[in-house]
Design a protein around this motif. Structure first.
Motif, mmCIF file in Angstrom:
data_model
loop_
_atom_site.group_PDB
_atom_site.id
_atom_site.type_symbol
_atom_site.label_atom_id
_atom_site.label_comp_id
_atom_site.label_asym_id
_atom_site.label_seq_id
_atom_site.Cartn_x
_atom_site.Cartn_y
_atom_site.Cartn_z
ATOM 1 N N PHE A 57 -33.886 6.919 25.867
ATOM 2 C CA PHE A 57 -34.048 5.812 26.794
ATOM 3 C C PHE A 57 -33.350 4.599 26.194
ATOM 4 C CE2 PHE A 57 -37.712 8.576 26.989
ATOM 5 C CZ PHE A 57 -37.827 8.863 28.341
ATOM 6 N N LYS A 58 -32.602 3.892 26.999
ATOM 7 C CA LYS A 58 -31.934 2.685 26.514
ATOM 8 C C LYS A 58 -31.907 1.638 27.617
ATOM 9 C CE LYS A 58 -27.302 4.562 27.462
ATOM 10 N NZ LYS A 58 -25.974 4.902 26.855
ATOM 11 N N GLY A 59 -31.840 0.398 27.190
ATOM 12 C CA GLY A 59 -31.822 -0.678 28.161
ATOM 13 C C GLY A 59 -31.375 -1.975 27.554
ATOM 14 N N ASP A 60 -31.157 -2.965 28.395
ATOM 15 C CA ASP A 60 -30.764 -4.288 27.919
ATOM 16 C C ASP A 60 -31.209 -5.335 28.928
ATOM 17 O OD1 ASP A 60 -28.415 -4.962 29.865
ATOM 18 O OD2 ASP A 60 -27.894 -2.983 29.095
ATOM 19 N N PHE A 70 -30.906 -5.605 23.528
ATOM 20 C CA PHE A 70 -30.820 -4.201 23.921
ATOM 21 C C PHE A 70 -31.713 -3.353 23.019
ATOM 22 C CE2 PHE A 70 -27.523 -5.024 20.796
ATOM 23 C CZ PHE A 70 -27.616 -3.946 19.920
ATOM 24 N N PHE A 71 -31.995 -2.129 23.473
ATOM 25 C CA PHE A 71 -32.797 -1.213 22.665
ATOM 26 C C PHE A 71 -32.371 0.227 22.952
ATOM 27 C CE2 PHE A 71 -35.026 -0.401 26.576
ATOM 28 C CZ PHE A 71 -35.571 0.872 26.432
ATOM 29 N N LYS A 72 -32.765 1.125 22.057
ATOM 30 C CA LYS A 72 -32.576 2.564 22.255
ATOM 31 C C LYS A 72 -33.711 3.303 21.564
ATOM 32 C CE LYS A 72 -28.570 4.829 21.862
ATOM 33 N NZ LYS A 72 -27.385 5.516 21.255
ATOM 34 N N SER A 96 -31.515 8.064 16.752
ATOM 35 C CA SER A 96 -31.304 6.613 16.705
ATOM 36 C C SER A 96 -32.375 5.882 17.510
ATOM 37 C CB SER A 96 -29.914 6.272 17.261
ATOM 38 O OG SER A 96 -28.905 6.764 16.430
ATOM 39 N N GLN A 97 -33.008 4.903 16.870
ATOM 40 C CA GLN A 97 -34.053 4.112 17.515
ATOM 41 C C GLN A 97 -33.966 2.691 16.966
ATOM 42 O OE1 GLN A 97 -37.628 6.283 16.530
ATOM 43 N NE2 GLN A 97 -37.166 7.960 17.923
ATOM 44 N N TYR A 98 -33.685 1.728 17.837
ATOM 45 C CA TYR A 98 -33.483 0.369 17.337
ATOM 46 C C TYR A 98 -33.601 -0.663 18.456
ATOM 47 C CZ TYR A 98 -28.797 1.629 19.070
ATOM 48 O OH TYR A 98 -27.756 2.079 19.839
ATOM 49 N N VAL A 99 -33.644 -1.927 18.040
ATOM 50 C CA VAL A 99 -33.573 -3.066 18.944
ATOM 51 C C VAL A 99 -32.513 -4.011 18.381
ATOM 52 C CG1 VAL A 99 -35.374 -4.391 17.739
ATOM 53 C CG2 VAL A 99 -34.915 -4.834 20.167
ATOM 54 N N LEU A 109 -28.241 -4.903 15.044
ATOM 55 C CA LEU A 109 -29.377 -4.077 15.425
ATOM 56 C C LEU A 109 -30.264 -3.829 14.211
ATOM 57 C CD1 LEU A 109 -28.956 -0.876 14.350
ATOM 58 C CD2 LEU A 109 -27.218 -0.923 16.123
ATOM 59 N N ILE A 110 -31.535 -3.565 14.490
ATOM 60 C CA ILE A 110 -32.526 -3.316 13.451
ATOM 61 C C ILE A 110 -33.292 -2.040 13.807
ATOM 62 C CG2 ILE A 110 -34.548 -4.229 12.234
ATOM 63 C CD1 ILE A 110 -33.682 -7.026 13.101
ATOM 64 N N GLY A 111 -33.378 -1.118 12.860
ATOM 65 C CA GLY A 111 -34.119 0.112 13.100
ATOM 66 C C GLY A 111 -33.479 1.295 12.415
ATOM 67 N N ARG A 112 -33.282 2.382 13.146
ATOM 68 C CA ARG A 112 -32.685 3.617 12.621
ATOM 69 C C ARG A 112 -31.400 3.911 13.395
ATOM 70 N NH1 ARG A 112 -36.411 6.502 13.795
ATOM 71 N NH2 ARG A 112 -37.516 6.669 11.808
ATOM 72 N N ASP A 113 -30.303 4.112 12.668
ATOM 73 C CA ASP A 113 -29.040 4.424 13.340
ATOM 74 C C ASP A 113 -28.076 5.070 12.357
ATOM 75 O OD1 ASP A 113 -27.411 4.570 15.564
ATOM 76 O OD2 ASP A 113 -26.494 2.620 15.237
#
Length: 316
Positions: A57-60, A70-72, A96-99, A109-113
């Protein structure tokens, strides 16, 4: 009553999607599975395998004319998992999971990628997600959490990516890591006929790595190559690895070929040696395709391996 966490998540997001436009929230994924025959050390088996099937799921949302948030959230889902027929929930793992935010100065971006090093390979790996994926003999194919990543805006097809991995990541062993890459051209080879990247990892997952990637398109043919030198942080022994790949498109078919070699144990197989692969990709529609491929591993310290598969992939 037990409630599957993914089911709850999907239901929640479907409820949210009723209040936002389709442009700001998107569900996407891939189902890729096939029948695979493997022969390792004279022991053969036929199995049903999943090749990095995923759901995301992704969005902005626009903050103002020059800034977006944005996020994923992406998960690997294994439809071929045989552990209690998939009822244990262990067939779902994080990707990949981040904002993040993006604007005229680039994006962060911050998180996992994927690290900058992993991203630098572009589309050169013709056996991506299969048994002879570049990660089998190459170090540096990392997707890490505890990451802050910055990407510059693209200027004349040139951009830079920097990944900082915090020391509390389990693969960092108490040390922070830095992955950087410079990329020129379109990795999909649609906007430019050539793609070139140079990348460096400094103490990322216990490795220092330098990598050069080149890929170009000439008519229906695509040729690529990667050279890499890696060294474990706690060792002075360097490992040299290289890979060459090629594809040729004939109407709805694409012929695939790839060879990789490593003189040290730095990849997923933890062995030196080489891998030779041949394959055919058949496009069925805009969303569906089939593959038939064969890979052979000639390893220095372990038995030879042969793998062959017929797979079906659907993207949505």
């Amino acid at each position: 009553m037990k409630i599957n966490l993914l089911t709850v998540g999907c239901f929640s997001l479907s409820m949210i999607s009723g209040f936002v436009s389709a442009e700001t929230l998107k569900a996407y994924g891939r189902v890729h599975a096939g029948v695979q025959y493997s022969d390792i050390s004279s022991e053969s088996e036929t199995s049903i395998e999943s090749y990095a099937s995923r759901l995301g799921f992704k969005g902005d949302t626009k903050v103002n004319d020059g800034l977006e948030i944005f996020f994923k959230y992406e998960f690997e889902v294994n439809p071929a998992d045989n552990d209690k027929d998939g009822k244990s929930g262990e067939n779902i793992t994080a990707r990949s999971q981040y904002v993040g935010m993006k604007g005229s100065l680039g994006q962060i971006l911050i998180g996992r990628d994927d690290t900058a090093m992993k991203k630098s390979q572009g589309k050169v790996d013709m056996m991506n997600d299969f048994e002879a994926d570049i990660k089998t003999l190459f170090a540096g194919e990392n997707r890490l959490g505890d990451t802050i990543q910055y990407s510059t805006p693209e200027l004349n097809h040139l951009k830079f990516v920097v990944s900082y991995i915090a020391e509390d990541n389990s693969k960092q062993k108490g040390k922070s890591g830095l992955s950087v890459a410079a990329m020129y051209g379109d990795s999909k080879l649609k906007k430019t006929p050539i793609y070139i990247s140079v990348a460096h990892d400094e103490e990322v997952a216990g490795q220092d790595i330098n990598r050069i990637t080149v890929q170009g398109k000439m008519g229906n043919a695509t040729l690529g190559g990667v050279y890499q030198q890696s060294e474990k942080v706690d060792s002075s022994s360097k490992v040299d690895s290289f890979m060459v790949s090629a594809s040729y498109k004939i109407k709805s078919y694409k012929l695939l070929a790839q060879y990789q070699d490593s003189d040290g144990a730095s990849g997923k197989l933890s062995d030196s040696g080489n891998a030779t692969s041949l394959g055919v990709e058949k496009s069925l529609s805009k969303q569906a395709r089939m593959y038939f491929w064969y890979s052979q591993f000639d390893l220095d310290n372990n038995a030879e391996q042969e793998h062959m598969a017929l797979t079906l992939r659907y993207d949505f």
